[in-house]
Structure formats: structure tokens, C-alpha cells
Design an enzyme around this catalytic site. Structure first.
Site: not given
Length: 328
Positions: A130, A154
Site C-alpha cells: 500500500s 495499517y
């Protein structure tokens, strides 16, 4: 070819499974069916892949289970050639609230996948990473040499998994590639994302709602371009051991995005602003030169073209998709 797609009932995983089945491959999809958003969307993704298997030469098998289940992962890996590892506890804001859950699924689950792949001499593991690994930008667009300073659990988990993938390549010779996705959107996208919410609100005559001042910018990547990058890695080994940006090269402010959606649906609506949320990066923008050089990746849609396609899809699928957005 036998392909294992983890997180195979999710947005990207579901599209990958369907596309590989359509191409004639045999796909096993594993997903824990975590109700992070309405489970009906995940069930729909499974049905789409099953339909593809019934109408093509490909095969499809869905397994409900977790990537943290060592015995299950080992059994599935024994019949696998290539792994597309999409499974993760998603959501930047959710990770701020439950960091331990992110560690369990994103880091521990990924290590389980890599170890089983090493044991069974898998041809390649393609890891979904990501843009969240970058954090606060020192310059834009981000290239892969940009410092990694995630601003959420995250993002930290995704960076940790990238390092695990790289180490498994360097130390054990396991072919691995990490793709740094930049805000993926398109048909069957997660219903709690900005674009789906903007479209849903405008369709119902409500103003799109923005968290914060709307000056945040994002590089949005259309799902078809994500699929293209992943498909290129099915047999291409030129990027083994690497992490690469997969974006659109185009970014847009959240306010401009809301205005684009609003203008396409109902230009009379206002824009609504509310409090910002913790953990979100202020800006993202991808430099994709590395992916272009190594695997020939080139995006096909800018954000306005992609949003137009998504609005058309939404209108055609509103009867079943919109309730999922409203329940998210």
C-alpha cells in the site's frame, strides 16, 4: 496454472479470482469473511467467480478460513503454483482503533503465507502492499526511494510485510514481489470508501460529505489497472525481490473529487464538510517509472474517466449495491 488468492472474496481479491478463472486458470480463494463491511458484497464476489468458472474453462474453489491457520494454509499451498496475497485487515482508521488485530492478520498471517510458500517451493508470491507505507511526504510524487514513515498501524504492518517478502526472496530464494497500491476503486469497491459514498449520497440527492478540509490529495487507481499489473507478474520474473508503486500518475484533491462526482450526478448539490479522521495521510501521488521499466505497467484511466465508469456501473447495479453502501 493453479493460483491461490488470499482475501479472495474482497474487492481486489475477488476481481483477481474472477479474471484468472476467466483466463482458464484454476483458482482457490481463501477468505475469513470478516464483516469489516457488509458481508453481502463478499458473497457477491464469490458468486461472480463461481459464475466465471461455470462459463469458462477455468476452475474455482472457495475456502472460508484465515491466513493465520497454519495447517489450512499448508494444505492449500501444496496444490498451488502462484500466490496472490491480498488478505489483510483493511482500513487505516480501523487500524488506529484495533492495532493488535492488524498485527495478527497482516503481519502474522503474511508470514504464515510466506513460510508455507517457501516450504512448497511456490513459483511466486505477489504481495499486496500500500501507499500507506510512505506516510508524510518529503516530496511528491513518491518514488520507491522515498523514506518510509507510516502514520498508522495499517501502514506499519504493510511495510513490515514488504520486508518479510524481501527477506524471503534474499535469504530463501522465494520469488516475491510487493505492489504498493494507491487507493484502488471501481466496480464492487468497498462500500465504505470515499468514491462509493460520494456517488451514493449524490444519487439520493444528498451532498457528498468530506472528512476534513478537502485539501487532502489522492492518487486513485482504477481496478482494471491493478489487475493488469498483477497479471503481468503471473509469469514475469523481472521484478522478483522488488517493491513497486502501482498508481495512476494522476492525483486529485478530495474536494475536487467530490465536485466531479456531484457535477456528473446533480450539480445543484452543495459539498458538506465534517471532522477529519485520525491516521489518514495528507497526500499521495505515485511515481510509476519503476513498474513501467520492470513489467511494462501503464495506467489506462485518469480519475475522471474512472469515476465516470464507476457511476455508470453504480446506476446499473444500484438495486443490490446501494444497500451495502448504506449499511457500511
Amino acid at each position: 496454472m493453479n493460483i491461490l488468492v488470499t482475501g479472495g472474496a474482497g474487492f481486489i481479491g475477488g476481481h483477481l479470482a474472477e479474471s484468472f478463472v476467466t483466463d482458464g486458470h484454476t483458482v482457490t480463494a481463501i477468505d475469513i469473511l470478516e464483516p469489516f463491511y457488509d458481508i453481502g458484497l463478499k458473497e457477491h464476489n464469490i458468486e461472480v467467480a463461481q459464475y466465471a468458472a461455470e462459463n469458462t474453462d477455468g476452475g474455482y474453489n472457495f475456502v472460508e478460513g484465515s491466513v493465520t491457520d497454519t495447517e489450512l494454509v499448508d494444505r492449500l499451498m501444496a496444490e498451488t503454483d502462484v500466490v496472490y496475497h491480498q488478505a489483510a485487515q483493511a482500513g487505516v482508521r480501523a487500524s488506529v482503533e484495533e492495532p493488535t488485530k492488524v498485527t495478527k492478520y497482516n503481519i502474522n498471517g503474511s508470514q504464515t503465507i510466506l513460510e508455507a510458500a517457501r516450504k512448497h517451493d511456490i513459483d511466486r508470491v505477489v504481495n499486496a502492499s500500500s501507499s500507506s507505507v510512505y506516510g508524510k511526504p518529503q516530496y511528491l510524487p513518491y518514488d520507491e526511494d522515498h523514506p518510509n514513515e507510516p502514520v498508522s498501524p495499517y501502514g506499519a504492518s504493510k511495510l513490515a510485510v514488504e520486508h518479510y517478502a524481501r527477506v524471503y526472496n534474499e535469504v530463501y530464494g522465494l520469488p516475491t514481489v510487493s505492489l504498493r497500491y494507491f487507493t484502488v476503486y471501481g466496480p464492487r469497491m468497498r462500500p465504505n470508501m470515499a468514491i462509493s459514498n460520494f456517488v451514493s449520497r449524490c444519487m439520493r440527492g444528498e451532498p457528498p460529505e468530506i472528512y476534513g478540509d478537502g485539501e487532502q490529495t489522492r492518487d486513485f487507481t482504477y481496478i482494471a489497472d491493478i489487475l493488469d499489473a498483477n497479471h503481468r507478474l503471473l509469469t514475469d520474473d523481472s521484478a522478483d525481490g522488488e517493491a513497486m508503486n502501482i498508481g495512476s500518475t494522476d492525483n486529485i484533491s478530495i474536494t475536487a473529487l467530490a465536485e466531479a462526482v456531484r457535477d456528473a450526478i446533480d450539480p445543484t448539490l452543495d459539498i458538506k464538510y465534517t471532522d477529519a479522521r485520525d491516521g489518514d495521510a495528507e497526500h499521495t501521488h505515485a511515481n510509476i517509472e519503476k513498474a513501467t521499466r520492470l513489467i511494462g505497467y501503464e495506467p489506462t484511466r485518469d480519475i475522471r474517466e474512472g469515476v465516470s465508469e464507476f457511476i455508470s456501473w453504480y446506476e446499473q447495479n444500484r438495486d443490490w449495491y446501494e444497500p451495502l453502501v448504506l449499511n457500511s
